[in-house]
Write an enzyme that holds these catalytic residues in place. Structure first.
Site: not given
Ligand code: TSJ
Length: 645
Positions: A437, A512
């Site tokens: 990511e 997260d």
């Protein structure tokens, strides 16, 4: 009175009487020829044959209520409030008309040729067939004064037509028990099968009231339904729309015309759906395989929308013509035609062959749908925009599909995505790809990796919501195309696990909410398009640590709060604690030590071992309801842990 079906009840020997002379014995010998099959379908067909007669009476304007009851012992009762089958003596046969209806095999039954007259006549077609295939059948006729009754067994008359009471009502009631020696598979009726068909009939015959009651004492709970739609097939498209749980983007458009004996009636709308739902009927029979009427409809809708778009300059240059499939995207339609001599084709006799009716439909749509678009420019714009979107999606999908085909071998190598930092080895049993990511994490990973065996593919930006999108969007999505290309397997029907370019496919995202989102989307994508990768254990979730606990030369990585506390205690109660904010903030060495190094890292292998959890999760992910999905995405960390094997 003639009590034997084998004895002819007629003296005349004209051509029409040949079938009469055959009698109902022929029906019992070859039931399939008259009702299609002796299986569950044939069994249900008996009810339709009887109900059709009441519907004819309603269409003639004399009946507005039909009741169908399921009774114990496989018995069915159909009642209407029509005029009642005539009880007077039939001059040709010399017996009551009602007896003729039940004991003489009529030429031109639904399976013996055309069985339909648009107005009047031909009532009672099929009644003798049902009678012949029933252990017993009783008919009761109310003519406003008297109640008449006659009983038959296996088609044979067992009581004369007799008066059993008085009444001021009119109507016909037929009660019968399908013969279990004919219907050897089953004689149990399925409520929902009857329900679907009777509802369909009530849509196709606007205003008719049909009641269905399950009065069997051995059913779990008594059921009943009443169908009554003043809107006819307009109500039908609204019903179909609700059934597919989509929103309308146009009004219901209703078109009708007739020519001679033939009529065509069409109701349609466009919805937010990505496919089309077109139901066609000929003489109220569902033509599952379509035919001339349905084809005429499809072609003319495509023509009209294109013509309108051209005439009113709604298409850009190069977008010269929209394809039929693109125009049909989201359409919900009912096409119902009635004609005197319906010709049915195909194995299942569910395809209409009459060419003239195709032309009637084409003319109707060409004229009236065009007018509609002219008069409703806002609807027209929405319809055309949707077709253009469909067209663009289809082209994007085609490009992506081409890209996903691994051309290595004969036609040279597939070009790998620009963002992919591939590994040196091409041994697919040893290599790994990390789908990372964000660009910055990607940078650290590229520097920190073992470049012989580890490839890095950074993904960035907000990912497409795979669950909600149409297939085309997934194929065409620029976030997922690099993944497909890098893995080399292709997707869907092109999928070939032997072309997998890496042994381990590792999703590496932060702990997260954003990371959890990306993890969910990628997992969903793999579940849906490359399930074999999961089944064969190729998909992993990287587990970057959350904390570094250190004192002097001693360093520990903690993956949870509990672990952190444990390490602090081990180091004597006080230690330096560094919180890893995200993959992007780790330097290459840290990333290697904690997450990439096969000797030290922790990874979760995603498996389908807990198949129930997986399928439930996916059902929920794929479902229409937003709330549970949202909740799932928020709780994604839990999901990852549950999959830990
Ligand atoms: F299929 C059937 F025969 F078994 C059957 C017919 C079953 C049921 C439940 C209803 C009927 C039926 C037939 N309901 N209504 C009629 N109507 C006539 O047969 C009828 C009545 C009057 C006249 C007339 O010209 O006066 C004509 C017909 C065809």
């Amino acid at each position: 009175m003639n009590n034997d079906i084998n004895t002819p009840v007629t003296e005349s020997y004209d051509e029409n009487s040949i079938q009469v002379l055959e009698g109902l014995e022929a029906v019992r010998k070859r039931p399939g020829m008259y009702i299609g099959s002796t299986g569950e379908r044939g069994l249900h067909h008996l009810v339709y044959e009887i109900v059709d007669n009441s519907i004819d009476e309603a269409l003639a304007g004399y009946c507005d209520k039909i009741t169908v009851e399921l009774l114990d012992d496989g018995i069915i009762r159909v009642a209407d409030n029509g005029r009642g089958i005539p009880v007077g003596i039939n001059p040709q046969k010399g017996i009551p008309t009602v007896t003729v209806v039940f004991t003489i095999l009529h030429a031109g039954g639904k399976f013996g040729g055309s069985g339909y007259k648009v107005s009047g006549g031909l009532h009672g077609v099929g009644a003798s067939v049902v009678n012949a295939l029933s252990s017993w059948l009783e008919v009761e006729v109310r003519d406003g004064q008297k109640v008449y009754k006659q009983r038959y067994e296996k088609g044979n008359i067992v009581t004369d037509l007799e008066v059993i009471g008085e009444t001021n009502e009119t109507g016909t009631t037929v009660t019968f028990k399908p013969d279990p020696t004919i219907f050897t598979d089953t004689t149990t009726y399925d409520y929902d099968t009857l329900k679907v068909r009777l509802r369909e009939q009530s849509f196709l015959n606007a205003g008719i009231r049909i009641e269905l009651k399950d009065l069997r004492t051995d059913v779990f709970e008594p059921k009943s339904d009443e169908f009554h739609y003043e809107g006819g097939i307009k109500s039908y498209v609204e019903f179909l729309l609700a059934e597919i749980k989509k929103e309308a983007i146009s009004d219901v458009i209703y078109l009708t015309s007739s020519q001679g004996d033939s009529t065509a009636e069409i109701a349609l709308l466009w919805s937010t759906a990505y496919d089309s739902r077109i139901m066609s009927f000929a003489n109220t029979l569902h033509t599952i395989d379509g035919g001339t009427h349905e084809q005429g409809f499809r072609q003319s809708v495509a023509n009209v929308v294109n013509k309108y778009a051209f005439d009113f300059k709604k298409l850009k240059e190069g977008n010269a013509r929209l394809k039929g499939d693109d125009i049909m995207e989201g359409i919900v339609a009912v096409v119902s035609v009635k004609l005197a001599d319906a010709q049915f084709e195909s194995q299942t006799k569910a395809k209409l062959g009459n060419t003239s009716i195709g032309n009637l439909v084409r003319t109707l749509v060409n004229e009236k749908l065009y007018l509609y678009l002219e008069e409703h420019p806002a609807d027209a714009k929405i319809i055309i925009d949707k077709a253009i979107a469909a067209s663009n999606a289809r082209e994007a999908a085609q490009k992506a599909r081409d890209a996903s085909r691994n051309k290595s071998g004969i036609g040279g190598k597939t070009r790998m995505p620009e963002k992919l930092k591939d590994c040196i080895s091409d041994d697919p049993t040893k290599t790994e790809i990390f789908i990372v990511e964000g660009d910055s994490a990607g940078g650290s990973a590229v520097e920190g990796r073992n470049s012989t065996y580890q490839a890095i593919l950074p993904l960035w930006g907000k990912m497409l919501n795979v669950e909600k999108a149409r297939d085309d969007k997934v194929y065409g999505n620029d976030k997922l195309t690099p993944v497909i290309t890098a893995l080399g397997t292709g997707i869907g029907e092109n999928f070939d696990i032997n072309k997998l370019r890496y042994d381990k496919v590792v999703i590496m995202a932060d702990a997260d909410v954003d990371g959890s989102h990306i993890r969910t989307l990628l997992l969903t994508f793999f579940f849906r398009y490359m399930p074999e990768l999961i089944e064969q254990g190729h998909i992993y979730l990287a587990q970057p640590p959350l904390f570094r606990v250190s004192k002097g030369k001693q360093r520990f990585d903690a993956f949870t709060e509990e672990e952190k506390a444990e390490y602090i205690e081990r180091l004597g109660g006080s230690a330096d604690v560094q919180r890893y904010k995200g993959l992007g903030e780790m330097d290459p060495d840290q990333l290697w030590e904690t997450t990439l190094d096969p000797e030290r890292r922790t990874m979760l292998r995603v498996t389908m071992a807990d198949a129930e959890l997986a399928s439930e999760t996916i059902n929920m992910l794929m479902g229409e309801e937003v709330e549970p999905r949202k909740q799932f995405i928020e709780e994604n960390a839990v999901f990852a842990t549950d999959l830990d094997i």
